[in-house]
Design a protein around this motif. Structure first.
Motif, PDB file in Angstrom:
ATOM      1  N   PRO A 126      22.208  34.637 -32.372  1.00 12.97           N
ATOM      2  CA  PRO A 126      22.727  34.921 -31.031  1.00 12.97           C
ATOM      3  C   PRO A 126      23.334  36.315 -30.979  1.00 12.97           C
ATOM      4  CG  PRO A 126      24.202  33.449 -32.217  1.00 12.97           C
ATOM      5  CD  PRO A 126      23.000  33.615 -33.092  1.00 12.97           C
ATOM      6  N   SER A 127      23.396  36.894 -29.769  1.00  7.94           N
ATOM      7  CA  SER A 127      23.998  38.220 -29.658  1.00  7.94           C
ATOM      8  C   SER A 127      25.518  38.093 -29.798  1.00  7.94           C
ATOM      9  CB  SER A 127      23.639  38.851 -28.319  1.00  7.94           C
ATOM     10  OG  SER A 127      24.414  38.261 -27.300  1.00  7.94           O
ATOM     11  N   LYS A 128      26.185  39.229 -30.050  1.00  7.95           N
ATOM     12  CA  LYS A 128      27.632  39.186 -30.290  1.00  7.95           C
ATOM     13  C   LYS A 128      28.431  39.446 -29.021  1.00  7.95           C
ATOM     14  CE  LYS A 128      27.837  39.768 -35.151  1.00  7.95           C
ATOM     15  NZ  LYS A 128      26.396  39.813 -35.476  1.00  7.95           N
ATOM     16  N   ILE A 129      27.757  39.388 -27.910  1.00  8.29           N
ATOM     17  CA  ILE A 129      28.369  39.782 -26.641  1.00  8.29           C
ATOM     18  C   ILE A 129      29.523  38.866 -26.202  1.00  8.29           C
ATOM     19  CG2 ILE A 129      26.770  38.382 -25.282  1.00  8.29           C
ATOM     20  CD1 ILE A 129      26.767  40.654 -23.245  1.00  8.29           C
ATOM     21  N   THR A 130      30.532  39.467 -25.553  1.00  4.41           N
ATOM     22  CA  THR A 130      31.540  38.679 -24.835  1.00  4.41           C
ATOM     23  C   THR A 130      31.406  39.091 -23.380  1.00  4.41           C
ATOM     24  OG1 THR A 130      32.991  38.800 -26.735  1.00  4.41           O
ATOM     25  CG2 THR A 130      34.013  38.166 -24.657  1.00  4.41           C
ATOM     26  N   VAL A 131      31.164  38.125 -22.496  1.00  6.19           N
ATOM     27  CA  VAL A 131      30.875  38.523 -21.121  1.00  6.19           C
ATOM     28  C   VAL A 131      32.147  38.930 -20.377  1.00  6.19           C
ATOM     29  CG1 VAL A 131      28.848  37.011 -21.062  1.00  6.19           C
ATOM     30  CG2 VAL A 131      30.988  36.222 -20.053  1.00  6.19           C
ATOM     31  N   ALA A 132      31.982  39.899 -19.463  1.00  6.59           N
ATOM     32  CA  ALA A 132      33.117  40.361 -18.668  1.00  6.59           C
ATOM     33  C   ALA A 132      33.395  39.324 -17.585  1.00  6.59           C
ATOM     34  CB  ALA A 132      32.771  41.700 -18.031  1.00  6.59           C
ATOM     35  N   MET A 133      34.668  38.962 -17.438  1.00  2.00           N
ATOM     36  CA  MET A 133      35.020  37.905 -16.481  1.00  2.00           C
ATOM     37  C   MET A 133      35.518  38.503 -15.167  1.00  2.00           C
ATOM     38  SD  MET A 133      34.438  34.997 -18.104  1.00  2.00           S
ATOM     39  CE  MET A 133      35.435  33.772 -17.270  1.00  2.00           C
ATOM     40  N   THR A 134      34.698  39.328 -14.529  1.00  2.00           N
ATOM     41  CA  THR A 134      35.136  39.921 -13.252  1.00  2.00           C
ATOM     42  C   THR A 134      34.863  38.933 -12.115  1.00  2.00           C
ATOM     43  OG1 THR A 134      32.979  40.905 -12.862  1.00  2.00           O
ATOM     44  CG2 THR A 134      34.552  42.249 -14.073  1.00  2.00           C
ATOM     45  N   PRO A 135      35.653  39.026 -11.021  1.00  2.00           N
ATOM     46  CA  PRO A 135      35.442  38.099  -9.900  1.00  2.00           C
ATOM     47  C   PRO A 135      34.021  38.148  -9.337  1.00  2.00           C
ATOM     48  CG  PRO A 135      37.475  39.351  -9.598  1.00  2.00           C
ATOM     49  CD  PRO A 135      36.796  39.913 -10.801  1.00  2.00           C
TER      50      PRO A 135
END
Ligand code: HEC
Ligand code: HEC
Length: 334
Positions: free
Chosen positions: A39-48
Motif C-alpha cells: 500500500p502507499s504511505k499516504i495520509t489523506v488531507a482532511m479538508t472540509p
C-alpha cells in the motif's frame, strides 16, 4: 500405412497432453497468488472540501451504503439507517458462491478498519486487497473503483475517516473453494497515479462516472457467471433477492428496447425518480414493489453529473434486447 501410424501416434500424444495441460492449468490457478503491491504511505488531507466530495461519492454516486450499511429493507429502496452507516452486514443476495459479508468499514479499531493506514484503505478500495493481504471477493466493486482518481479516492477515504466508529463484528466471507480459486486473477495493482478527470469534459467525464459507479457491472447480462462483453449495458442481468427476482434494464441507445428515445430530462427524472417519496414515507416493499437499482442513493446526483453520464451512455452501441425488469408485475415507473 506409415502416415497412418504417424497420425495415430500424433493423436495419442495429444490425448496424453490434454490432461497434463489441464492439470498444469489447475495447479497454476490453485497455487497462484492474487497480484498485489504494497500500500502507499499516504495520509489523506482532511479538508472540509475533500470530506464533502467524499460524502457525495460514498453516499450518492458509489452507494457504498448499498452493501456496507444497515438498511431498512422493509421499505422501498432500503433506506440507510444512519446510526449503522458503514457497520457491515451479511448480504442477502441469492446465487452467490458461499456466504459473502460486507465488512465493517467504520473507524472502529477492533471490528472495523480503524487500525488501517489510509494507504491500506485505498488499496482495498481500488485493488481488492485487504490489510492482511488476502484478496477481496469481487462483489466488492473494485474492478470499477480502480478507475478512481487520486483526488477522488483520497476524498472517499477522508469521508470514511469521519464516520462514527461502530462496534459490530462481521464474520469474514466464506467463498466456495472452486470460485475462490477462479477469481484470483481479478485484483490488480494500480501502478500509476490516476489524474483527475475534467468535470467539464462532457462524455469523457461521463465515462469516468459510469465506470466508477459500476453501471456496466449491473447492466450487462452474464453468461456462465461472466459478464457477456457483447451485451454491454443491454440489461437482463438477473438478481434474486428475498422479495423476488429483478432484471436490470437495457440502457443502451436502442430506440425500441433501450433508452434511445429518451431525452436528458427523461433520463434525469428516471434516475432521480425516488425523489417523489419523502425518506420517512417510503412505501413498503413487497413482491410487486422492490428494486436493486440504487434509485434512493441517486436522488442526490447532480444535474451536472447526470448530464455527463447521459452523454456517455448515449454514445454507446445500441443493442436490441427486450428486458422486463419485473417479470409478472407492473413496472415501478416514475
Ligand atoms: C455490492 C456490494 C458492495 C459495495 C457497493 C461496496 N462494497 Fe466494499 N466490500 C463488499 C464486500 C462483499 C467486501 C468483502 C469481500 C470479501 O470478504 O472477500 C467488501 C470489502 C471492502 C473493504 C475491505 C474491508 C476489509 O475488512 O477487508 C473496504 C475498505 C470496502 N469494501 C470499502 C468500500 C467502499 C468505500 C465502497 C464504496 C465506494 C464499497 N466498499 C462498496 C461489498 C461492497
Ligand atoms: C446494483 C445494480 C445496479 C447499478 C449499480 C445500477 N443499476 Fe440501473 N438498474 C438496475 C436494475 C435491477 C434496474 C431495473 C430496476 C427496476 O425496474 O426495479 C435498473 C434500472 C435502471 C434504469 C431505468 C430504465 C428504465 O427503462 O426505466 C436506468 C436509466 C438505469 N438503471 C441506469 C443506471 C445508471 C446510469 C447506473 C450507473 C450510474 C446504474 N443504472 C447503476 C441495477 C443497477
Amino acid at each position: 500405412m506409415r502416415i497412418k501410424r504417424r497420425t495415430k501416434r500424433f493423436f495419442k500424444r495429444v490425448l496424453i497432453a490434454i490432461p497434463i495441460l489441464l492439470l498444469c492449468a489447475f495447479l497454476y490457478q490453485l497455487l497462484r497468488r492474487p497480484s498485489s503491491a504494497p500500500p502507499s504511505k499516504i495520509t489523506v488531507a482532511m479538508t472540509p472540501e475533500r470530506i464533502e466530495r467524499g460524502q457525495y461519492l460514498f453516499v450518492t454516486l458509489l452507494d457504498c451504503d448499498g452493501c456496507h450499511s444497515e438498511r431498512d429493507f422493509s421499505r422501498l429502496g432500503g433506506p440507510v439507517i444512519a446510526a449503522g452507516r458503514g457497520q457491515g452486514r451479511m448480504l442477502p443476495l441469492e446465487g452467490l458462491p458461499g456466504q459473502v459479508n460486507a465488512p465493517n468499514i467504520t473507524p472502529d479499531k477492533e471490528t472495523g478498519i480503524g487500525g488501517w493506514t489510509d494507504g491500506e484503505k485505498i488499496r482495498a478500495i481500488r485493488e481488492g486487497i485487504s490489510k492482511d493481504g488476502h484478496m477481496l471477493f469481487p462483489l466488492m466493486p473494485y474492478p470499477g473503483l480502480r478507475y478512481l482518481s487520486e483526488v477522488d479516492v483520497q476524498a472517499l477515504v477522508a469521508y470514511m475517516n469521519t464516520l462514527p466508529a461502530i462496534r459490530n463484528y462481521v464474520p469474514r466471507s466464506n467463498i466456495t473453494f472452486f470460485v475462490g480459486m477462479m477469481v484470483k486473477g481479478v485484483p490488480e495493482p494500480v501502478v500509476r497515479p490516476i489524474p483527475p478527470v475534467d468535470p467539464d469534459g462532457g462524455e469523457i467525464y461521463g465515462e469516468y462516472l459510469v465506470s466508477i459507479a459500476g453501471c456496466e457491472e449491473c447492466h450487462t447480462p452474464q453468461k456462465r457467471g461472466q459478464a457477456d462483453a457483447s451485451m454491454r449495458y443491454a440489461g437482463g442481468r438477473v438478481f434474486t433477492l428475498p422479495q423476488g427476482t429483478v432484471l436490470s434494464a437495457n440502457i443502451t441507445p436502442d430506440k425500441d428496447t433501450g433508452i434511445g428515445k429518451w431525452d436528458f430530462i427523461r433520463f434525469r427524472d428516471r434516475m432521480r425518480s425516488f425523489r417523489q417519496y419523502k425518506e420517512t414515507e417510503l412505501p413498503k416493499v413487497g413482491p410487486e414493489r422492490f428494486t436493486l437499482m440504487p434509485f434512493l442513493a441517486y436522488t442526490k446526483l447532480t444535474d451536472h453529473d447526470l448530464e455527463a453520464m447521459f452523454l456517455y451512455i448515449e454514445s454507446r452501441r445500441a443493442i436490441e434486447h427486450f428486458v422486463v425488469p419485473h417479470p409478472g408485475h407492473a413496472e415501478i415507473k416514475d
